[in-house]
Write an enzyme that holds these catalytic residues in place. Sequence first.
Site, PDB file in Angstrom:
ATOM      1  N   GLU A 124       9.697   1.288  -6.100  1.00  0.00           N
ATOM      2  CA  GLU A 124       8.828   2.456  -5.870  1.00  0.00           C
ATOM      3  C   GLU A 124       9.651   3.739  -5.689  1.00  0.00           C
ATOM      4  O   GLU A 124       9.409   4.530  -4.772  1.00  0.00           O
ATOM      5  CB  GLU A 124       7.903   2.198  -4.670  1.00  0.00           C
ATOM      6  CG  GLU A 124       7.040   0.952  -4.865  1.00  0.00           C
ATOM      7  CD  GLU A 124       5.985   0.740  -3.769  1.00  0.00           C
ATOM      8  OE1 GLU A 124       6.033   1.451  -2.747  1.00  0.00           O
ATOM      9  OE2 GLU A 124       5.108  -0.124  -3.955  1.00  0.00           O
ATOM     10  N   GLU A 277       3.369  -6.135  -7.896  1.00  0.00           N
ATOM     11  CA  GLU A 277       2.745  -6.474  -6.608  1.00  0.00           C
ATOM     12  C   GLU A 277       1.244  -6.249  -6.713  1.00  0.00           C
ATOM     13  O   GLU A 277       0.810  -5.201  -7.211  1.00  0.00           O
ATOM     14  CB  GLU A 277       3.215  -5.548  -5.469  1.00  0.00           C
ATOM     15  CG  GLU A 277       4.633  -5.704  -5.020  1.00  0.00           C
ATOM     16  CD  GLU A 277       4.979  -4.750  -3.860  1.00  0.00           C
ATOM     17  OE1 GLU A 277       4.081  -4.030  -3.365  1.00  0.00           O
ATOM     18  OE2 GLU A 277       6.150  -4.730  -3.465  1.00  0.00           O
TER      19      GLU A 277
END
Length: 361
Positions: A124, A277
Amino acid sequence: MENKNFPKMALVFLSFLSLIAFSGATVSNMIGVNYGRLGNNLPSPARSIEILQDMNVSRVKLYDADHEILNLLSGKNIEVAITVTNDEISGIAANQRLADQWVYEHIIAHHPNTKIRFVLVGDEVFSSLSTDQDIQIARDLVPAIRRIKNTIKARGIRNIKVGTPLAMDMMEMTFPPSNASFKPELREFMTPLLKYINGTKSFFFLDVYPYLAWFENQTANQTNISLDFALLRSVNVTYTDPQTGLVYTNLLDQMLDSVVYAMSKLGYDNVMLAISETGWPHEGGSGANPNNAAEYNNNLVRKMTAVPSIGTPARPGQVIPTFIFSLYDEDQKYGPATERHWGMLTHDGSPVYAVNITRMG
Ligand SMILES: *[C@@H]1O[C@H](CO)[C@@H](O)[C@H](O)[C@H]1NC(C)=O
Ligand SMILES: *[C@@H]1O[C@H](CO)[C@@H](O)[C@H](O)[C@H]1NC(C)=O
Ligand SMILES: *[C@@H]1O[C@H](CO)[C@@H](O)[C@H](O)[C@H]1NC(C)=O
Ligand SMILES: *[C@@H]1O[C@H](CO)[C@@H](O)[C@H](O)[C@H]1NC(C)=O
Ligand SMILES: *[C@@H]1O[C@H](CO)[C@@H](O)[C@H](O)[C@H]1NC(C)=O
Ligand SMILES: *[C@@H]1O[C@H](CO)[C@@H](O)[C@H](O)[C@H]1NC(C)=O
Ligand SMILES: *[C@@H]1O[C@H](CO)[C@@H](O)[C@H](O)[C@H]1NC(C)=O
Ligand SMILES: *[C@@H]1O[C@H](CO)[C@@H](O)[C@H](O)[C@H]1NC(C)=O
């Protein structure tokens, strides 16, 4: 493999290999699990690998490239995604010798006995750009990916995809999906990334949480997104995108397609998606309970392992490799209470709910 240490409740994971050939490697629609370790007193790595095997998990994602875990996975029929941590990115981007060393220590030393199939560079990276160092890491991302990929390729290894997981906060707009776009300030990072991923036929890895979209929508006091729609319950709730006429039956597809259309706006129509995810918390906030978590994950597995592949309305039939978040509750995670309750298992390895992933195609 004997199952005598299997947790009390049946956690049945069974994945089917519907092998799709592309670019010399194969990617199947097996379900993977994120093995995060930000918790006190989690089961040992050795015990954790046994648990994954007992659950019939065929793919695992690590947030680092830990030698002990990679050794334990040697000879196991589990594909592995390893991660270059954010603080390693700038060094690797600047220095081919560091890239070579990373690849040697974390891949060559274990491959092919440990079935490393994905290398994720960073985690991220575009989500926190508050300091100069964060921005430097974002700039260094593609150069680091390129060096890692080149070293892997130079070693003659062809079955490893290199990419980077990004979170949905990269989006300026997600709704309607056809009108979606990335945040304009990310364009300088996004364009080279897409160019590289497209050129190497890798995946655009997404951390994508319908739970969070559903939850935020509620707290923003807007029209509520139906819980059925967020939980992938196949009921009568649908949304038709006014521009494309595509009919959405769940929020996950809507979110995935928003990224498809955002990429398309930048000229990339065919970059494949993977879900690094996704999941649903079982405690700690509105809508977070074991029933909803079990339902989301079971519905997700059913959707993602269907043969033939379902894909999304904008990408019908496409295989989307998917990793559930997460194996364990991790009590050292910051943030709202839900952050510490995404596990299918508690911190001691007991199941929170039954996920039956036994599907016969
Ligand atoms: C795992 O898969 C094996 C073989 O497919 C099967 O016999 C076993 O019951 C499965 N176990 C679980 C917990 O799903
Ligand atoms: C699409 O997004 C633009 C802004 O980017 C907005 O002005 C327009 O109203 C949106 N269209 C729809 C159908 O939501
Ligand atoms: C993406 O890659 C394909 C080759 O696989 C190429 O034909 C196409 O031009 C690339 N797209 C862009 C925008 O570079
Ligand atoms: C909430 O969801 C509805 C329906 O999908 C949508 O119209 C609205 O824009 C969303 N609100 C927010 C804050 O996301
Ligand atoms: C949310 O909606 C309720 C009732 O419609 C209203 O009383 C409240 O002020 C709203 N809250 C916000 C933050 O807009
Ligand atoms: C949205 O859901 C919340 C929680 O269930 C509820 O309190 C609120 O009244 C709902 N808002 C609307 C506009 O339906
Ligand atoms: C879906 O069906 C249920 C009952 O089966 C009904 O209560 C609900 O209003 C329906 N929702 C929509 C959006 O049609
Ligand atoms: C799991 O699902 C399969 C197929 O629907 C079923 O045959 C099996 O009995 C289920 N197992 C458990 C433990 O619920």
